[in-house]
Design a protein around this motif. Sequence first.
Motif, PDB file in Angstrom:
ATOM      1  N   LYS A  38       0.819  -1.208   0.000  1.00  0.00           N
ATOM      2  CA  LYS A  38       0.000   0.000   0.000  1.00  0.00           C
ATOM      3  C   LYS A  38       0.855   1.262   0.000  1.00  0.00           C
ATOM      4  CE  LYS A  38      -3.894  -2.227   2.355  1.00  0.00           C
ATOM      5  NZ  LYS A  38      -4.775  -2.230   3.551  1.00  0.00           N
ATOM      6  N   THR A  39       2.005   1.192   0.660  1.00  0.00           N
ATOM      7  CA  THR A  39       2.868   2.372   0.728  1.00  0.00           C
ATOM      8  C   THR A  39       3.369   2.790  -0.655  1.00  0.00           C
ATOM      9  OG1 THR A  39       3.555   1.808   2.979  1.00  0.00           O
ATOM     10  CG2 THR A  39       4.937   3.357   1.759  1.00  0.00           C
ATOM     11  N   PRO A  40       4.023   1.909  -1.432  1.00  0.00           N
ATOM     12  CA  PRO A  40       4.460   2.333  -2.769  1.00  0.00           C
ATOM     13  C   PRO A  40       3.310   2.685  -3.697  1.00  0.00           C
ATOM     14  CG  PRO A  40       4.864  -0.019  -2.438  1.00  0.00           C
ATOM     15  CD  PRO A  40       4.491   0.550  -1.115  1.00  0.00           C
ATOM     16  N   ALA A  41       2.170   2.026  -3.521  1.00  0.00           N
ATOM     17  CA  ALA A  41       1.007   2.349  -4.362  1.00  0.00           C
ATOM     18  C   ALA A  41       0.547   3.776  -4.103  1.00  0.00           C
ATOM     19  CB  ALA A  41      -0.119   1.366  -4.095  1.00  0.00           C
ATOM     20  N   ARG A  42       0.533   4.162  -2.842  1.00  0.00           N
ATOM     21  CA  ARG A  42       0.108   5.520  -2.506  1.00  0.00           C
ATOM     22  C   ARG A  42       1.118   6.549  -3.009  1.00  0.00           C
ATOM     23  NH1 ARG A  42      -0.786   8.524   3.273  1.00  0.00           N
ATOM     24  NH2 ARG A  42      -1.780  10.343   2.372  1.00  0.00           N
ATOM     25  N   VAL A  43       2.398   6.240  -2.836  1.00  0.00           N
ATOM     26  CA  VAL A  43       3.441   7.139  -3.320  1.00  0.00           C
ATOM     27  C   VAL A  43       3.317   7.332  -4.828  1.00  0.00           C
ATOM     28  CG1 VAL A  43       5.925   7.293  -3.743  1.00  0.00           C
ATOM     29  CG2 VAL A  43       5.091   6.720  -1.456  1.00  0.00           C
ATOM     30  N   ALA A  44       3.165   6.241  -5.568  1.00  0.00           N
ATOM     31  CA  ALA A  44       3.067   6.318  -7.027  1.00  0.00           C
ATOM     32  C   ALA A  44       1.834   7.103  -7.457  1.00  0.00           C
ATOM     33  CB  ALA A  44       3.028   4.907  -7.612  1.00  0.00           C
ATOM     34  N   HIS A  45       0.710   6.904  -6.770  1.00  0.00           N
ATOM     35  CA  HIS A  45      -0.521   7.619  -7.107  1.00  0.00           C
ATOM     36  C   HIS A  45      -0.329   9.125  -6.972  1.00  0.00           C
ATOM     37  CE1 HIS A  45      -4.828   8.416  -7.443  1.00  0.00           C
ATOM     38  NE2 HIS A  45      -4.734   9.172  -6.355  1.00  0.00           N
ATOM     39  N   PHE A  46       0.330   9.543  -5.908  1.00  0.00           N
ATOM     40  CA  PHE A  46       0.548  10.971  -5.692  1.00  0.00           C
ATOM     41  C   PHE A  46       1.471  11.541  -6.763  1.00  0.00           C
ATOM     42  CE2 PHE A  46       3.123  14.424  -3.947  1.00  0.00           C
ATOM     43  CZ  PHE A  46       2.133  15.326  -3.592  1.00  0.00           C
ATOM     44  N   LEU A  47       2.557  10.847  -7.070  1.00  0.00           N
ATOM     45  CA  LEU A  47       3.523  11.340  -8.052  1.00  0.00           C
ATOM     46  C   LEU A  47       2.916  11.407  -9.450  1.00  0.00           C
ATOM     47  CD1 LEU A  47       6.653   9.395  -6.770  1.00  0.00           C
ATOM     48  CD2 LEU A  47       6.203  11.836  -6.489  1.00  0.00           C
ATOM     49  N   LYS A  48       2.066  10.451  -9.770  1.00  0.00           N
ATOM     50  CA  LYS A  48       1.370  10.500 -11.060  1.00  0.00           C
ATOM     51  C   LYS A  48       0.466  11.727 -11.123  1.00  0.00           C
ATOM     52  CE  LYS A  48       1.322   5.477 -11.868  1.00  0.00           C
ATOM     53  NZ  LYS A  48       0.453   4.260 -11.907  1.00  0.00           N
ATOM     54  N   GLY A  49      -0.136  12.055  -9.986  1.00  0.00           N
ATOM     55  CA  GLY A  49      -0.997  13.227  -9.930  1.00  0.00           C
ATOM     56  C   GLY A  49      -0.254  14.523 -10.177  1.00  0.00           C
ATOM     57  N   LEU A  50       1.059  14.505  -9.946  1.00  0.00           N
ATOM     58  CA  LEU A  50       1.885  15.683 -10.225  1.00  0.00           C
ATOM     59  C   LEU A  50       2.285  15.765 -11.697  1.00  0.00           C
ATOM     60  CD1 LEU A  50       4.316  15.650  -7.150  1.00  0.00           C
ATOM     61  CD2 LEU A  50       2.291  17.089  -7.470  1.00  0.00           C
ATOM     62  N   GLY A  51       1.945  14.748 -12.462  1.00  0.00           N
ATOM     63  CA  GLY A  51       2.275  14.727 -13.876  1.00  0.00           C
ATOM     64  C   GLY A  51       3.628  14.127 -14.193  1.00  0.00           C
ATOM     65  N   MET A  52       4.231  13.445 -13.241  1.00  0.00           N
ATOM     66  CA  MET A  52       5.539  12.839 -13.478  1.00  0.00           C
ATOM     67  C   MET A  52       5.407  11.511 -14.225  1.00  0.00           C
ATOM     68  SD  MET A  52       7.803  13.361 -10.055  1.00  0.00           S
ATOM     69  CE  MET A  52       7.973  14.940  -9.237  1.00  0.00           C
ATOM     70  N   LYS A  53       6.507  11.136 -14.860  1.00  0.00           N
ATOM     71  CA  LYS A  53       6.602   9.792 -15.428  1.00  0.00           C
ATOM     72  C   LYS A  53       6.982   8.854 -14.294  1.00  0.00           C
ATOM     73  CE  LYS A  53       9.604  11.338 -18.384  1.00  0.00           C
ATOM     74  NZ  LYS A  53      10.616  11.435 -19.470  1.00  0.00           N
ATOM     75  N   VAL A  54       6.144   7.871 -14.015  1.00  0.00           N
ATOM     76  CA  VAL A  54       6.306   7.021 -12.836  1.00  0.00           C
ATOM     77  C   VAL A  54       6.406   5.567 -13.259  1.00  0.00           C
ATOM     78  CG1 VAL A  54       5.285   6.271 -10.648  1.00  0.00           C
ATOM     79  CG2 VAL A  54       5.043   8.655 -11.391  1.00  0.00           C
ATOM     80  N   ARG A  55       7.397   4.883 -12.692  1.00  0.00           N
ATOM     81  CA  ARG A  55       7.544   3.436 -12.906  1.00  0.00           C
ATOM     82  C   ARG A  55       7.411   2.726 -11.565  1.00  0.00           C
ATOM     83  NH1 ARG A  55      12.014  -0.458 -14.372  1.00  0.00           N
ATOM     84  NH2 ARG A  55      13.548   1.168 -13.876  1.00  0.00           N
ATOM     85  N   GLU A  56       6.509   1.751 -11.499  1.00  0.00           N
ATOM     86  CA  GLU A  56       6.270   1.010 -10.259  1.00  0.00           C
ATOM     87  C   GLU A  56       6.895  -0.378 -10.336  1.00  0.00           C
ATOM     88  OE1 GLU A  56       2.143   1.591  -8.574  1.00  0.00           O
ATOM     89  OE2 GLU A  56       1.801   2.425 -10.586  1.00  0.00           O
ATOM     90  N   GLY A  57       7.018  -1.023  -9.173  1.00  0.00           N
ATOM     91  CA  GLY A  57       7.563  -2.376  -9.118  1.00  0.00           C
ATOM     92  C   GLY A  57       9.029  -2.436  -9.503  1.00  0.00           C
ATOM     93  N   VAL A  58       9.762  -1.344  -9.328  1.00  0.00           N
ATOM     94  CA  VAL A  58      11.174  -1.320  -9.708  1.00  0.00           C
ATOM     95  C   VAL A  58      11.984  -2.146  -8.709  1.00  0.00           C
ATOM     96  CG1 VAL A  58      13.171   0.142 -10.174  1.00  0.00           C
ATOM     97  CG2 VAL A  58      10.862   0.981 -10.686  1.00  0.00           C
ATOM     98  N   GLY A  59      12.654  -3.155  -9.202  1.00  0.00           N
ATOM     99  CA  GLY A  59      13.417  -4.042  -8.332  1.00  0.00           C
ATOM    100  C   GLY A  59      12.539  -4.866  -7.415  1.00  0.00           C
ATOM    101  N   GLY A  60      11.266  -4.893  -7.682  1.00  0.00           N
ATOM    102  CA  GLY A  60      10.319  -5.633  -6.848  1.00  0.00           C
ATOM    103  C   GLY A  60       9.206  -4.741  -6.337  1.00  0.00           C
ATOM    104  N   ARG A  61       9.558  -3.761  -5.487  1.00  0.00           N
ATOM    105  CA  ARG A  61       8.513  -2.928  -4.883  1.00  0.00           C
ATOM    106  C   ARG A  61       8.860  -1.432  -4.882  1.00  0.00           C
ATOM    107  NH1 ARG A  61       4.839  -6.238  -2.243  1.00  0.00           N
ATOM    108  NH2 ARG A  61       5.525  -8.389  -1.992  1.00  0.00           N
ATOM    109  N   GLY A  62       9.932  -1.047  -5.569  1.00  0.00           N
ATOM    110  CA  GLY A  62      10.332   0.352  -5.586  1.00  0.00           C
ATOM    111  C   GLY A  62       9.533   1.188  -6.565  1.00  0.00           C
ATOM    112  N   VAL A  63       9.625   2.506  -6.403  1.00  0.00           N
ATOM    113  CA  VAL A  63       8.956   3.461  -7.272  1.00  0.00           C
ATOM    114  C   VAL A  63       9.991   4.473  -7.760  1.00  0.00           C
ATOM    115  CG1 VAL A  63       7.174   5.251  -7.435  1.00  0.00           C
ATOM    116  CG2 VAL A  63       6.776   3.220  -6.024  1.00  0.00           C
ATOM    117  N   VAL A  64       9.994   4.743  -9.063  1.00  0.00           N
ATOM    118  CA  VAL A  64      10.888   5.737  -9.656  1.00  0.00           C
ATOM    119  C   VAL A  64      10.049   6.746 -10.428  1.00  0.00           C
ATOM    120  CG1 VAL A  64      12.761   6.167 -11.278  1.00  0.00           C
ATOM    121  CG2 VAL A  64      12.817   4.127  -9.827  1.00  0.00           C
TER     122      VAL A  64
END
Length: 404
Positions: A38-64
């Motif tokens: 839930k933590t990376p999912a929430r982080v990714a959702h917020f960053l996408k809302g800022l209009g950033m290019k977001v990649r999830e599941g990096v290395g397993g559970r990371g967000v870039v």
Amino acid sequence: MDEYEPRLDEGIEAVFPKMVQWRREFHQFPELSFHEEKTPARVAHFLKGLGMKVREGVGGRGVVAVLDGTKPGKTVALRADMDALPIQDEKSCPYRSRIPGVMHACGHDGHMATLLGLAEVLTGMREAIAGRIVFLFQHAEEVIPGGARQMIEDGALEGVDTVYGVHLWTPLPSGVVGLREGALMAAADSFHIDIIGKGGHGGLPHEAIDAVAAASHLVVNLQMIVSRQLDPLKSGVISVGRIQGGSTFNIIAEHCSLEGTVRTFDPKLRQYIQERIGEVAEQTCLMVGARCDYEYGWGYPPVINDRTEAHRMAEVARSLLGNEQVWGILPVMAGEDFAYYLQQKPGAFCLVGAGNREKGFVYPHHHPQFDFDEQAMKVAAKLLGRSSLAYLSAGCEKESAPSS
């Protein structure tokens, strides 16, 4: 980029209430290493809302997430860790952990909130960015092999020129930044030794081989490696954290096991201690007729700050806080998998003071009542933001300078 510093600082001040809210929500719902969902999912959702290019599941559970500036230039990466610890939260505050036996007891909740706040502010300052800023939200910092190496292997640092990170640190008072060039944090290894003797009656020790007695001698002998076999000018720690053997008071134990940690800064010293522990264990057991099995776990390497980037971050900190608030600190024997990023790219990692005795934030990291002064998140965000803009500005000026 001095002209953008007031705007950055004002933005951080404005977003700070949200940073506090995010931090406290993360604190209430912590997730253990390699179980972050839930933590990376929430982080990714917020960053996408800022209009950033977001990649999830990096290395397993990371967000870039990537923030492109309006002008070409170099690339800076900023990192925050997301995982919590298997500790019962004993605080009585409204935002205490709601997950039994799991707690943010090291400040990672604050690291995430800091980077999210900075991402929001910098998104509104694209014209100040000559290049790009990559936001790394990393899983599993607390547990070897750590998430940093996994994210690097999955391309998290592709195209990155330098990397910065901070750790909110309660041993330092709020309003202070501590850093140094070179070794800042230690390599953190582990070892496990099983001692095999011969069980017997507690009243007839001559008919047995006492594994507990052998283990007791071994604990003492291991300390001799550091105190009498290492150069006193080189730093090393061997700590036995667990010893377990025997089943009842009147039986001589046939088996006993030890576990411990090794902390070093020098790669040659690290290798030497690894070899010497095995030799000392074997000889100690041989002395009493026992034998042993020895396993050594190579943990995180030492955190080695690049000289240029450490100096850059120090200058930024001085401009932000004043000379007296920027401390050149001694190396810390704690470990950090940020070391893997610094093995790949030049960069710097520093400790941002987050302790405050007047507010009761005095407990050490990994303590059941750990908490920190949330004002430190403002310092961390401004420091990372200013350092990023300073680096990108320097790169832009260097590229645009006429050749001789």
